[in-house]
Write a protein that holds these residues in place. Structure first.
Motif, PDB file in Angstrom:
ATOM      1  N   ALA A 161      41.964  36.010  35.188  1.00  9.35           N
ATOM      2  CA  ALA A 161      41.393  37.333  35.452  1.00  9.35           C
ATOM      3  C   ALA A 161      39.869  37.297  35.398  1.00  9.35           C
ATOM      4  N   GLN A 162      39.293  36.393  34.560  1.00  3.17           N
ATOM      5  CA  GLN A 162      37.843  36.284  34.475  1.00  3.17           C
ATOM      6  C   GLN A 162      37.243  35.742  35.773  1.00  3.17           C
ATOM      7  N   ARG A 163      38.025  34.911  36.496  1.00  2.00           N
ATOM      8  CA  ARG A 163      37.522  34.342  37.745  1.00  2.00           C
ATOM      9  C   ARG A 163      37.766  35.258  38.947  1.00  2.00           C
ATOM     10  N   ALA A 164      38.512  36.362  38.772  1.00  2.00           N
ATOM     11  CA  ALA A 164      38.846  37.250  39.903  1.00  2.00           C
ATOM     12  C   ALA A 164      37.674  38.159  40.230  1.00  2.00           C
ATOM     13  N   LEU A 165      37.722  38.765  41.449  1.00  2.00           N
ATOM     14  CA  LEU A 165      36.696  39.702  41.924  1.00  2.00           C
ATOM     15  C   LEU A 165      37.415  40.903  42.535  1.00  2.00           C
ATOM     16  N   PHE A 166      37.033  42.110  42.092  1.00  2.00           N
ATOM     17  CA  PHE A 166      37.727  43.330  42.492  1.00  2.00           C
ATOM     18  C   PHE A 166      36.801  44.198  43.351  1.00  2.00           C
ATOM     19  N   LYS A 167      37.450  45.125  44.116  1.00  2.00           N
ATOM     20  CA  LYS A 167      36.686  46.128  44.846  1.00  2.00           C
ATOM     21  C   LYS A 167      36.316  47.248  43.889  1.00  2.00           C
ATOM     22  N   PRO A 168      35.057  47.712  43.882  1.00  2.00           N
ATOM     23  CA  PRO A 168      34.673  48.790  42.970  1.00  2.00           C
ATOM     24  C   PRO A 168      35.466  50.058  43.268  1.00  2.00           C
ATOM     25  N   MET A 169      35.753  50.810  42.197  1.00  2.00           N
ATOM     26  CA  MET A 169      36.462  52.086  42.335  1.00  2.00           C
ATOM     27  C   MET A 169      35.423  53.148  42.710  1.00  2.00           C
ATOM     28  N   ILE A 170      35.646  53.846  43.852  1.00  2.00           N
ATOM     29  CA  ILE A 170      34.721  54.854  44.364  1.00  2.00           C
ATOM     30  C   ILE A 170      35.299  56.230  44.069  1.00  2.00           C
ATOM     31  N   GLU A 171      34.482  57.096  43.433  1.00  2.00           N
ATOM     32  CA  GLU A 171      34.855  58.482  43.184  1.00  2.00           C
ATOM     33  C   GLU A 171      33.660  59.365  43.538  1.00  2.00           C
ATOM     34  N   ASN A 172      33.919  60.339  44.415  1.00  2.00           N
ATOM     35  CA  ASN A 172      32.862  61.248  44.892  1.00  2.00           C
ATOM     36  C   ASN A 172      31.688  60.464  45.476  1.00  2.00           C
ATOM     37  N   GLY A 173      32.027  59.404  46.182  1.00  2.10           N
ATOM     38  CA  GLY A 173      31.002  58.590  46.829  1.00  2.10           C
ATOM     39  C   GLY A 173      30.180  57.744  45.896  1.00  2.10           C
ATOM     40  N   LYS A 174      30.671  57.522  44.639  1.00  2.00           N
ATOM     41  CA  LYS A 174      29.904  56.741  43.660  1.00  2.00           C
ATOM     42  C   LYS A 174      30.854  55.776  42.956  1.00  2.00           C
ATOM     43  N   ALA A 175      30.413  54.525  42.764  1.00  2.16           N
ATOM     44  CA  ALA A 175      31.234  53.520  42.086  1.00  2.16           C
ATOM     45  C   ALA A 175      31.267  53.815  40.593  1.00  2.16           C
ATOM     46  N   VAL A 176      32.463  53.813  39.992  1.00  3.00           N
ATOM     47  CA  VAL A 176      32.639  54.105  38.573  1.00  3.00           C
ATOM     48  C   VAL A 176      33.460  52.977  37.940  1.00  3.00           C
ATOM     49  N   PRO A 177      33.253  52.702  36.617  1.00  3.15           N
ATOM     50  CA  PRO A 177      34.088  51.697  35.943  1.00  3.15           C
ATOM     51  C   PRO A 177      35.462  52.265  35.635  1.00  3.15           C
ATOM     52  N   VAL A 178      36.457  51.425  35.694  1.00  9.48           N
ATOM     53  CA  VAL A 178      37.839  51.836  35.431  1.00  9.48           C
ATOM     54  C   VAL A 178      38.557  50.705  34.706  1.00  9.48           C
ATOM     55  N   TYR A 179      39.632  51.101  34.031  1.00 12.93           N
ATOM     56  CA  TYR A 179      40.547  50.138  33.415  1.00 12.93           C
ATOM     57  C   TYR A 179      41.743  49.957  34.332  1.00 12.93           C
ATOM     58  N   VAL A 180      42.285  48.719  34.313  1.00 12.28           N
ATOM     59  CA  VAL A 180      43.484  48.444  35.084  1.00 12.28           C
ATOM     60  C   VAL A 180      44.350  47.486  34.290  1.00 12.28           C
ATOM     61  N   LEU A 181      45.670  47.692  34.365  1.00  9.98           N
ATOM     62  CA  LEU A 181      46.615  46.791  33.717  1.00  9.98           C
ATOM     63  C   LEU A 181      47.027  45.740  34.732  1.00  9.98           C
ATOM     64  N   LEU A 182      46.745  44.482  34.402  1.00  9.60           N
ATOM     65  CA  LEU A 182      46.960  43.387  35.347  1.00  9.60           C
ATOM     66  C   LEU A 182      48.043  42.471  34.797  1.00  9.60           C
ATOM     67  N   PRO A 183      49.248  42.441  35.413  1.00  9.21           N
ATOM     68  CA  PRO A 183      50.299  41.516  34.967  1.00  9.21           C
ATOM     69  C   PRO A 183      50.182  40.170  35.693  1.00  9.21           C
ATOM     70  N   LEU A 184      50.354  39.077  34.926  1.00 10.44           N
ATOM     71  CA  LEU A 184      50.352  37.736  35.493  1.00 10.44           C
ATOM     72  C   LEU A 184      51.575  37.006  34.939  1.00 10.44           C
ATOM     73  N   THR A 185      52.381  36.429  35.852  1.00  7.73           N
ATOM     74  CA  THR A 185      53.649  35.803  35.488  1.00  7.73           C
ATOM     75  C   THR A 185      53.522  34.288  35.596  1.00  7.73           C
ATOM     76  N   PHE A 186      54.027  33.597  34.548  1.00  8.27           N
ATOM     77  CA  PHE A 186      54.096  32.143  34.546  1.00  8.27           C
ATOM     78  C   PHE A 186      55.564  31.759  34.545  1.00  8.27           C
ATOM     79  N   GLN A 187      55.998  31.131  35.656  1.00 12.31           N
ATOM     80  CA  GLN A 187      57.408  30.776  35.826  1.00 12.31           C
ATOM     81  C   GLN A 187      57.499  29.334  36.343  1.00 12.31           C
ATOM     82  N   ILE A 188      58.299  28.519  35.703  1.00 11.04           N
ATOM     83  CA  ILE A 188      58.494  27.121  36.133  1.00 11.04           C
ATOM     84  C   ILE A 188      59.436  27.126  37.313  1.00 11.04           C
TER      85      ILE A 188
END
Length: 236
Positions: free
Chosen positions: A208-235
């Motif tokens: 997740a530290q190496r990922a890059l996200f699109k900024p969340m736009i509200e009322n034409g302005k970028a705002v910080p947001v929280y997101v729950l990110l699931p990552l699965t490890f399966q053999i």
């Protein structure tokens, strides 16, 4: 003229026995004569003092050693006593001059007026209480970033399966709580739900530290947001 031949007398057995007897007596007399000679020599030595000189020469010489005590340390000189010197001339006595007399002019009697009482004093002016000042409005507190259900990726997270976890057969899904800032970068990553394995949780956090996200736009302005990110490890 006929020469006469001298013949030794014949040796008889009696003569041989007498000679042997004389030889035995002489062998006995030799030790006795030696002992007698030693006694005579000792007696002579005692009488002449020779024995005492021999004993004195054989005895060790006794040397008398005298122990001399070290000299006593020098006594420190006594402190000099100050001498008392009598003064020939008498000490002059201090003469105190008489104080000058100051003439004081007689003062006239003064009359003291009585002080006014509180009732007669002028009334004290009272000031009206000041009106309470209105506090300045405080700036609004910064709003906490809200949590969104999903975001768009510019560079999705690509988790790397740890080799040790693969050999141990560890698998599971880790849910990360990621704070995405106005630039679309992961600013804070927390473990919301663990897989139960530290190696898998750390691998998901690094992805997740190496990922890059699109900024969340509200009322034409970028705002910080929280997101729950699931990552699965399966053999597989």
């Amino acid at each position: 003229m006929n020469a006469m031949t001298m013949m030794p007398p014949p040796v008889t057995v009696q003569a041989v026995q007498q000679f042997a007897t004389f030889d035995k007596k002489r062998s006995k007399l030799v030790p006795l004569m030696a002992i007698l000679a030693l006694h005579i020599a000792g007696f002579y030595a005692i009488q002449s003092g020779l024995l005492s000189r021999v004993v004195s020469a054989a005895m060790p010489t006794i040397t008398t050693v005298s122990i001399v005590a070290p000299p006593a340390p020098p006594t420190p000189p006594a402190p000099a006593v100050p001498k008392t010197v009598e003064l020939s001339a008498p000490v002059p006595q201090a003469v105190i001059p008489p104080l000058p007399l100051i003439a004081v002019a007689p003062t006239e009697p003064t009359i003291t007026l009585p002080q006014p009482t509180r009732s007669e004093a002028a009334p004290v002016a009272t000031t009206a209480p000041a009106a309470p000042s209105t506090p300045a409005p405080s700036p609004p507190a910064p709003s906490t970033p809200r949590t969104v259900s999903s975001v768009e990726y510019i560079k999705p997270p690509q988790p790397i399966y740890p080799n040790l976890s693969r050999r141990l057969g560890e698998s599971g899904t880790v849910v990360l709580r990621v704070l995405i800032n106005e630039k679309g970068l992961p600013e804070q990553i927390l473990i919301h739900k663990s897989t139960g394995y530290n190696n898998l949780d750390e691998a998901g956090r690094q992805a997740a530290q190496r990922a890059l996200f699109k900024p969340m736009i509200e009322n034409g302005k970028a705002v910080p947001v929280y997101v729950l990110l699931p990552l699965t490890f399966q053999i597989s």
